[in-house]
Write an enzyme that holds these catalytic residues in place. Structure first.
Site, PDB file in Angstrom:
ATOM      1  N   LYS A  24      32.921  17.174  35.782  1.00  0.00           N
ATOM      2  CA  LYS A  24      33.013  18.599  35.447  1.00  0.00           C
ATOM      3  C   LYS A  24      32.856  18.747  33.949  1.00  0.00           C
ATOM      4  CE  LYS A  24      33.880  22.366  37.888  1.00  0.00           C
ATOM      5  NZ  LYS A  24      33.615  22.488  39.335  1.00  0.00           N
ATOM      6  N   GLY A  31      38.659  37.825  43.653  1.00  0.00           N
ATOM      7  CA  GLY A  31      37.619  37.311  42.760  1.00  0.00           C
ATOM      8  C   GLY A  31      36.277  37.832  43.230  1.00  0.00           C
ATOM      9  N   TYR A  32      35.511  38.422  42.304  1.00  0.00           N
ATOM     10  CA  TYR A  32      34.237  39.022  42.717  1.00  0.00           C
ATOM     11  C   TYR A  32      33.108  38.525  41.823  1.00  0.00           C
ATOM     12  CZ  TYR A  32      32.108  42.500  45.817  1.00  0.00           C
ATOM     13  OH  TYR A  32      31.378  43.123  46.815  1.00  0.00           O
ATOM     14  N   GLY A  33      33.085  37.204  41.632  1.00  0.00           N
ATOM     15  CA  GLY A  33      31.962  36.568  40.940  1.00  0.00           C
ATOM     16  C   GLY A  33      30.934  36.161  41.987  1.00  0.00           C
ATOM     17  N   ASN A  34      30.201  35.103  41.699  1.00  0.00           N
ATOM     18  CA  ASN A  34      29.152  34.659  42.632  1.00  0.00           C
ATOM     19  C   ASN A  34      29.702  34.411  44.031  1.00  0.00           C
ATOM     20  OD1 ASN A  34      27.920  32.139  44.031  1.00  0.00           O
ATOM     21  ND2 ASN A  34      26.230  32.947  42.827  1.00  0.00           N
ATOM     22  N   ALA A  35      30.750  33.586  44.133  1.00  0.00           N
ATOM     23  CA  ALA A  35      31.268  33.219  45.462  1.00  0.00           C
ATOM     24  C   ALA A  35      31.880  34.425  46.173  1.00  0.00           C
ATOM     25  CB  ALA A  35      32.283  32.090  45.323  1.00  0.00           C
TER      26      ALA A  35
HETATM   27  N1  GLU Z   1      30.623  24.247  40.410  1.00  0.00           N
HETATM   28  C1  GLU Z   1      30.453  24.100  41.837  1.00  0.00           C
HETATM   29  C2  GLU Z   1      31.667  23.449  42.440  1.00  0.00           C
HETATM   30  O1  GLU Z   1      32.753  23.505  41.924  1.00  0.00           O
HETATM   31  C3  GLU Z   1      29.154  23.395  42.187  1.00  0.00           C
HETATM   32  C4  GLU Z   1      28.996  22.039  41.595  1.00  0.00           C
HETATM   33  C5  GLU Z   1      27.609  21.465  41.754  1.00  0.00           C
HETATM   34  O2  GLU Z   1      26.775  22.089  42.379  1.00  0.00           O
HETATM   35  O3  GLU Z   1      27.392  20.368  41.231  1.00  0.00           O
HETATM   36  O4  GLU Z   1      31.607  22.918  43.518  1.00  0.00           O
END
Ligand code: GLU
Length: 417
Positions: free
Chosen positions: A106, A218-222
């Protein structure tokens, strides 16, 4: 941050429980408890007013025994190295639970992207890549989007990497825009994968979801795609949504297109015409069948878990529930689909993106959906069966499935036994 809410300590406590049940050796347990490598660095950025600002940034490679490390980059004002460590651990268990040949990592930058101009954001993104270019790579560690990072940011980072290395290497980063070798279906993959697991949970619980009430925090992408796909794929009635400024509730259901347009116009879902304003805390406690935490970590705690009424808690966010809350939800019979299973759709399609980049040959959207569904469904049932067999809650079951695979790879490589 109290130790009860420090995400890295939480991730270690979760692992400790799994390690005991799996009977891991002390050495294996110690190895899996901490990241293998960490990079902490600064990114100087010239701002539009001519002054320089220095941003603190991180990239943590938690474990790459099962393949190149994989995980997003978060731009967030409250980012800490411990948050990034925890998220990198969860990525390790995530890629393992869906059984894709990748490890976990990360990245993060302490910044408030909402206060940056487009030019400043581009310089910050390129600056991040300049500092990590030697540390990452398609066969070492592959970043992707996360909270407040976008396909456009991935495109700038890819371009920077290719300028530095002098090669076209689109597989160095995923979640790219489709014209720059992203995969079809990556945009809504996190929500779509989560919705597939909700569908499977409803089957094992014999619940009818058609017209059932759901709330999304939460109202972002997901969160936005969960609203759309919850309606389109499961027939859910989304009665509440929220963002950092607060939430809205309408027991008759919130129209997706109108709510998204409102958020785009005003910057928040709050004050949506016809709906009642509520707080984020109230949203979690609504009488709904499905609750979708899709914001940040540490939202469901010992304090509020006892008041959560949902039958299914589908964790699209990373780390929304503390270990104390897990016990309370388990005792109350709430069916939690744990984060690194529920939200694994994003990294699964990231993996598909890498495969397509490596082949230099691209799939149809139907192929992406079909393969994503197969991975998510298989992983869901592996975790569900483990929970039944060991009589443990789903998060611990997911750890048992995922940690066992990582430990096997570590042992087979001879890193620890
Ligand atoms: N950030 C996303 C996660 O937490 C996707 C990570 C990725 O696609 O490598 O799963």
């Amino acid at each position: 941050m109290t130790s009860q809410l420090n995400p890295f300590e939480i991730s270690q406590r979760q692992l400790d429980e799994a390690a005991a049940l799996l009977g891991l050796s002390p050495a294996m347990h110690a190895f899996l408890r901490v990241p293998m490598r960490e990079l902490q660095f600064t990114i100087p950025v010239q701002m539009d007013d001519g002054n320089f600002e220095i941003f603190q940034a991180f990239r943590v490679q938690y474990n790459d025994a099962r393949g190149p490390a994989k995980g997003g980059i978060r731009f967030h004002p409250q980012e800490t190295v411990d948050t990034v460590r925890a998220l990198s651990a969860w990525m390790t268990w995530k890629t393992s639970v869906v059984d894709i040949p990748l490890g976990g990592s990360k990245g993060g930058v302490i910044c408030d992207p909402r206060s940056l101009s487009t030019g400043e954001l581009e310089r910050l993104s390129r600056g991040y890549m300049r500092k990590v270019a030697y540390f990452i790579g398609p066969d070492k560690d592959v970043p992707a989007p996360d909270v407040y990072t976008t396909p456009q940011i991935m495109a700038w980072m890819l371009d920077e990497y290719e300028v530095i290395t002098g090669h076209h290497l689109p597989g160095v980063i995923t979640g790219k825009p489709v014209p720059l070798f992203g995969s079809l279906g990556r945009g809504d993959a996190t929500a779509r994968g989560g919705i597939y697991t909700v569908r499977e949970a409803a089957k094992v619980l014999s619940l009818d979801l058609q017209g059932a009430a759901a709330a999304i925090q939460g109202y972002g992408n997901a969160g936005q795609f969960a609203h759309q796909l919850g309606r389109d794929l499961l027939g859910l009635k989304i009665v509440a949504i929220s963002d950092t400024k607060g939430g809205i509730y309408d027991e008759k259901g919130l129209d997706f297109e109108a709510a998204r347009a409102w958020k785009q116009e005003t910057g928040s879902v709050v004050n949506f015409p016809g709906a009642k304003n509520i707080t984020n805390a109230e949203l979690l406690e609504l009488p709904v069948t499905v609750l979708v935490p899709a914001a940040l970590e540490g939202m469901i705690t010992a304090e509020n878990a006892g008041r959560i009424q949902a039958k299914i808690v589908a964790e699209l966010a990373n780390g929304p529930t503390t270990p104390e809350a897990d016990q309370i939800l388990f005792q109350r019979g709430a069916y939690v689909i744990p984060d690194f299973l529920c939200n694994a759709g994003g990294v699964t399609v990231s993996y598909f993106e890498q495969v397509q980049n490596a082949y230099n040959f691209y799939w149809k959207i139907e192929e992406v959906y079909e393969r994503l569904d197969a991975r998510m469904t298989t992983a869901f049932h592996a975790v569900h069966e483990m929970a039944e067999a060991r009589k443990v809650h789903n998060r611990l079951a997911a750890y048992l499935v995922a940690v066992k695979r990582v430990a096997e790879a570590v042992a087979t490589r001879g890193w620890a036994r």
